[in-house]
Scaffold this motif. Structure first.
Motif, PDB file in Angstrom:
ATOM      1  N   HIS A  48      19.903  46.589  44.670  1.00  0.00           N
ATOM      2  CA  HIS A  48      20.221  45.184  44.934  1.00  0.00           C
ATOM      3  C   HIS A  48      21.020  45.063  46.234  1.00  0.00           C
ATOM      4  CE1 HIS A  48      21.677  41.087  44.385  1.00  0.00           C
ATOM      5  NE2 HIS A  48      22.898  41.543  44.576  1.00  0.00           N
ATOM      6  N   ARG A  81      19.530  43.267  50.926  1.00  0.00           N
ATOM      7  CA  ARG A  81      19.981  42.477  52.076  1.00  0.00           C
ATOM      8  C   ARG A  81      21.382  42.926  52.423  1.00  0.00           C
ATOM      9  NH1 ARG A  81      18.224  38.047  54.152  1.00  0.00           N
ATOM     10  NH2 ARG A  81      20.342  37.508  54.713  1.00  0.00           N
ATOM     11  N   PRO A 121      21.599  34.856  50.811  1.00  0.00           N
ATOM     12  CA  PRO A 121      22.150  36.034  50.142  1.00  0.00           C
ATOM     13  C   PRO A 121      22.226  35.799  48.638  1.00  0.00           C
ATOM     14  CG  PRO A 121      23.891  34.802  51.209  1.00  0.00           C
ATOM     15  CD  PRO A 121      22.610  34.144  51.593  1.00  0.00           C
ATOM     16  N   ASN A 122      22.066  36.860  47.875  1.00  0.00           N
ATOM     17  CA  ASN A 122      22.103  36.756  46.425  1.00  0.00           C
ATOM     18  C   ASN A 122      23.375  37.379  45.876  1.00  0.00           C
ATOM     19  OD1 ASN A 122      19.321  35.875  45.027  1.00  0.00           O
ATOM     20  ND2 ASN A 122      18.976  36.741  47.058  1.00  0.00           N
ATOM     21  N   ASP A 178      14.772  38.633  43.941  1.00  0.00           N
ATOM     22  CA  ASP A 178      15.811  37.627  44.163  1.00  0.00           C
ATOM     23  C   ASP A 178      15.279  36.241  43.792  1.00  0.00           C
ATOM     24  OD1 ASP A 178      14.119  37.031  46.182  1.00  0.00           O
ATOM     25  OD2 ASP A 178      15.478  37.574  47.807  1.00  0.00           O
ATOM     26  N   ASN A 205      23.938  40.749  50.478  1.00  0.00           N
ATOM     27  CA  ASN A 205      23.872  40.603  49.023  1.00  0.00           C
ATOM     28  C   ASN A 205      25.194  41.033  48.410  1.00  0.00           C
ATOM     29  OD1 ASN A 205      21.364  39.589  48.765  1.00  0.00           O
ATOM     30  ND2 ASN A 205      20.412  41.438  47.941  1.00  0.00           N
TER      31      ASN A 205
END
Lengths: 435, 317
Positions: free
Chosen positions: B48, B52, B11-12, B228, B55
């Protein structure tokens, strides 16, 4: 050679939680093996719910604070440093009292040390000296390039041990290189000694006297025991002395050398040093560089003599101008403007804030914590004296150890806190130090 | 350069710093109004979050004289006027919460003129403060992430010029970001190049961009700043060919090639002065030139072979 097989516990280095105050008072008189056994589990008391969480929490907080309350006095620090590390490569380094062995642990730690040293002292230099079979050998010259030192440390060739170390030869070798460094930089030696004896060609006390005269500070980390000659070397040259008790303590002793030391002697003259800030050039055709005489694409052009160099920081090989980049200098500015220590907020004032200012983590509300638990723990809130913002313990640590900025002070209009105020107070202790 | 430690499934965490300096956004020559730009930025944030399910996002406003978290909001006592509690059937709830928080937060900041009026240096916003807040937030997020998979990065969207008094704090932020491997991406939406932030992007291996036409902001954000940390390994990202690493002297803020540096505090001066204005160290009368330096070293070494017999060397008794 006067050797003295004592192994004393340093007074300020006990990592174990002290239970008994009397043992602490006797600590200075006793040897480690004569001390009463400390039962560190005695401090753990269950609370009324039979939980240990509160006590463990407060112990963790206390440990965090202990590390973190450092002096924020902006005294003058020798930021341009020249350090020689003398590594004992005698057969005694094969001892396995430090795991996996004294030698391999030393080399592992030194690699980390070199990286961290250049991170905190960007325009300083290091040199490595090894001593074995009664001889001293320079492993690397004094230089400011960490990759070269780390590559040397990784080479197996230099990790061979044998015979006796020679302290005097190694010190003389380091001294001969250090006396040529400019007077505004500090001259330091760090000795890592595993052996209890040394083989010297002459009187070592003459060498120590020379070091004192040349204003070279020698610090010693002994791996086996306190040796009289090493101790007197460090005390006479105003260095530090420590005996590594275990692996973790060894690392702590080594890493204590990293922050720039305060300038106390008046002998080191401060001066304005001429430095060049070269621009990076990108070329379409390869040209010869002045440092390695190799054909390279692009490099840094010395602003004084226009010769091309591969990497900075360095000294121009043609005109000896020190070449640096401005971010490198900025790396050490945080030593000059340290963040003030935050003050702990007591439980009774804790209701005023609900969350950490910087990371948004919500605090434990004082209404939800029993009074009994409040007596043994602290509120976990730390307040900046200048901006009155409150931070959690993690942020407190991060701000003082890594970031070196107070987000609260920065988030305010500049008029309210202001650099002028911080710098005005900063200058008072400095003046007294100088006198 | 490929970093194999980053996994595709990581995950970002994106920390966005939005510069809302009203003196720049409301300038007559501004090619884009804050409202328009905000629509682009909100779309980018949603993209963004949509990338995901895990995220994460944090948004910090950098105002003149103040810096504040817009999202996640401080979970203090909720005032009556808080928006986003009502569900809208036509909007994805996660997007709606973010959009409402950011929009109302900015409106609230802009309505309060106090910090901007008290600020001495009105030209620029509090980028250093916002970066510090963002780094603290990331530090906490990494600490509470047990698996160690969160990949943080910072994106600074700025319109203000650099403030010279922010130099040391910004540098401190850059070095702590570099230590923690957090790239700082910078989008200078218009105006002159931001030198400090350019250095930030260069040192932390982030992306620095100045769009040729600010009205296409969304396109720039989507194409350059959305990928990412994993995909960045495979992309050819916009780079900087020339970064200005020359120093500005502390006395006149002049850019210097060769400067005089105080050996105690490393302040840079463009000419010789007898006392350092930063740390008040008194200097020897002449700056050390390389030739003089070598002679001085020899005298200190009490070398009997040195060709200076006329002056008696200090010999130890």
């Amino acid at each position: 050679m006067a050797t003295n097989g004592r192994r004393q516990v340093d007074e300020d280095d006990d990592d174990i939680i002290d239970v008994d105050d009397s043992s602490l008072q006797n600590n200075q008189a006793n040897y480690a093996w004569e001390e009463e056994y400390k039962r560190s589990w005695d401090v753990l008391q269950e609370d009324e719910h039979g939980s240990l969480a509160g006590v463990v929490n407060s112990l963790q907080q206390a440990a965090k604070r202990k590390r973190q309350l450092r002096d924020t006095d902006p005294i003058q620090r020798g930021i341009i440093r020249h350090l020689f590390i003398i590594v004992d490569l005698s057969s005694s380094m094969q001892e396995k009292d430090l795991r996996p062995s004294r030698l391999s642990l030393t080399f592992t730690y030194l690699e980390a040390f070199v990286a961290e040293y250049f991170d905190q002292n960007p325009i300083s230099q290091i040199g490595l000296i090894g001593t074995k079979d009664g001889l001293a050998e320079k492993l690397t010259e004094l230089s400011g390039n960490p990759t070269e030192h780390i590559r040397t440390l990784k080479m197996k060739k230099f990790q061979e041990v044998g015979g006796e170390p020679s302290l005097q030869n190694a010190l003389e070798l380091a001294r001969n290189s250090l006396i040529h460094v400019p007077a505004h930089g500090s001259r330091e030696i760090l000795v890592i000694m595993g052996s209890l004896t040394t083989t010297d060609p002459g009187n070592i006390h003459d060498t120590i006297a020379q070091l004192v005269q040349d204003n070279i500070r020698a610090s010693v980390i002994a791996l086996a025991a306190e040796v009289q000659v090493l101790k007197s070397l460090s005390t006479q040259t105003k260095g530090t002395f420590g005996v590594a008790m275990n692996e973790g303590h060894y690392r702590d002793l080594l890493f204590e050398v990293i922050p720039p030391t305060a300038v106390t002697t008046t002998k080191t003259s401060s001066n304005l040093v001429q430095m060049g800030f070269p621009a990076r050039s990108n070329e379409s055709a390869a040209t010869l560089c002045a440092c390695h005489n190799k054909l390279t694409l692009g490099g840094y052009i010395c602003p004084r003599c226009n010769s091309k160099l591969c990497d900075i920081p360095t000294e121009c090989d043609i005109c000896t101008l020190t070449l640096v980049s401005s971010p490198l200098l900025a790396r050490s500015y945080h030593h000059l403007f340290p963040v003030e220590n935050f003050i702990e907020v007591a439980w009774k004032d804790a209701a005023a804030t609900t969350a950490c200012f910087s990371c948004q983590k919500s605090f434990l509300s004082p209404h939800k914590v029993s009074l009994q638990l409040q007596a043994t723990t602290d509120a976990g809130r730390y307040q900046c004296k200048l901006c009155d913002k409150t931070f959690c313990a993690d942020c407190d640590l991060f701000i003082h150890d890594v970031l070196h900025n107070c987000p609260g002070c920065l988030s305010q209009p500049r008029r309210l806190f202001g650099k002028p105020k911080a710098m005005a107070t900063a200058n008072i202790p400095k003046a007294t130090v100088q006198k | 350069m490929k970093d194999s430690t980053i996994n595709e499934d990581d995950p970002n965490l994106l920390v966005i710093v939005i510069d809302i300096n009203p003196f720049e956004w409301e300038h007559p020559s501004a090619p884009l109004s804050l409202n328009e730009a905000l629509q682009h930025i909100l779309a980018f944030m949603n993209a963004h979050l949509a990338g995901r399910h895990d995220n994460r996002l944090a948004v910090i406003a950098s105002h003149v004289g103040a810096s504040k978290f817009l999202y996640p909001e401080l979970n203090g006592p909720i005032p009556g006027g808080r928006v986003g509690t009502k569900k809208d059937a036509n909007a994805y709830q996660v997007f709606k919460v973010v959009n409402d928080a950011v929009q109302s937060g900015i409106a609230k900041l802009l309505q309060d003129p106090r910090p901007a009026l008290e600020e001495r240096d009105v030209g620029s916003s509090k980028i250093a403060a916002s970066l510090s807040l963002g780094l603290c937030y990331i530090n906490q997020a990494l600490k509470s992430d047990g698996m160690g998979h969160v990949r943080p990065r910072i994106l600074v969207l700025t319109v203000s010029p650099d403030s010279s008094s922010d130099y040391i704090p910004i540098m401190n932020c850059i070095f702590s970001a570099q230590k923690a491997n957090i790239p700082i991406d910078v989008c200078k939406i218009w105006g002159k190049d931001a030198v400090f932030l350019q250095q930030a992007a260069h040192i932390t291996e982030g992306i620095y961009m100045k769009p040729s036409d600010p009205r296409g902001l969304l396109q720039i954000l989507m194409f350059s700043f959305l990928p990412d940390m994993y995909s960045r390994n495979y992309l050819y990202l916009p780079g900087q060919d020339q970064v200005d690493f020359r120093a500005a002297c502390f006395c006149h803020k002049k850019i210097v090639d060769i400067g005089y540096v105080c050996s105690v505090c490393l302040s840079i001066f463009c000419s010789f002065s007898p006392v350092c204005s930063t740390c008040r160290t008194k200097f020897a009368f002449q700056p050390l030139l390389p030739s003089a330096r070598r002679l001085g070293a020899k005298a200190g070494a009490s070398n009997p072979g040195s060709p200076r017999p006329s002056t008696p060397l200090p010999t130890p008794s």
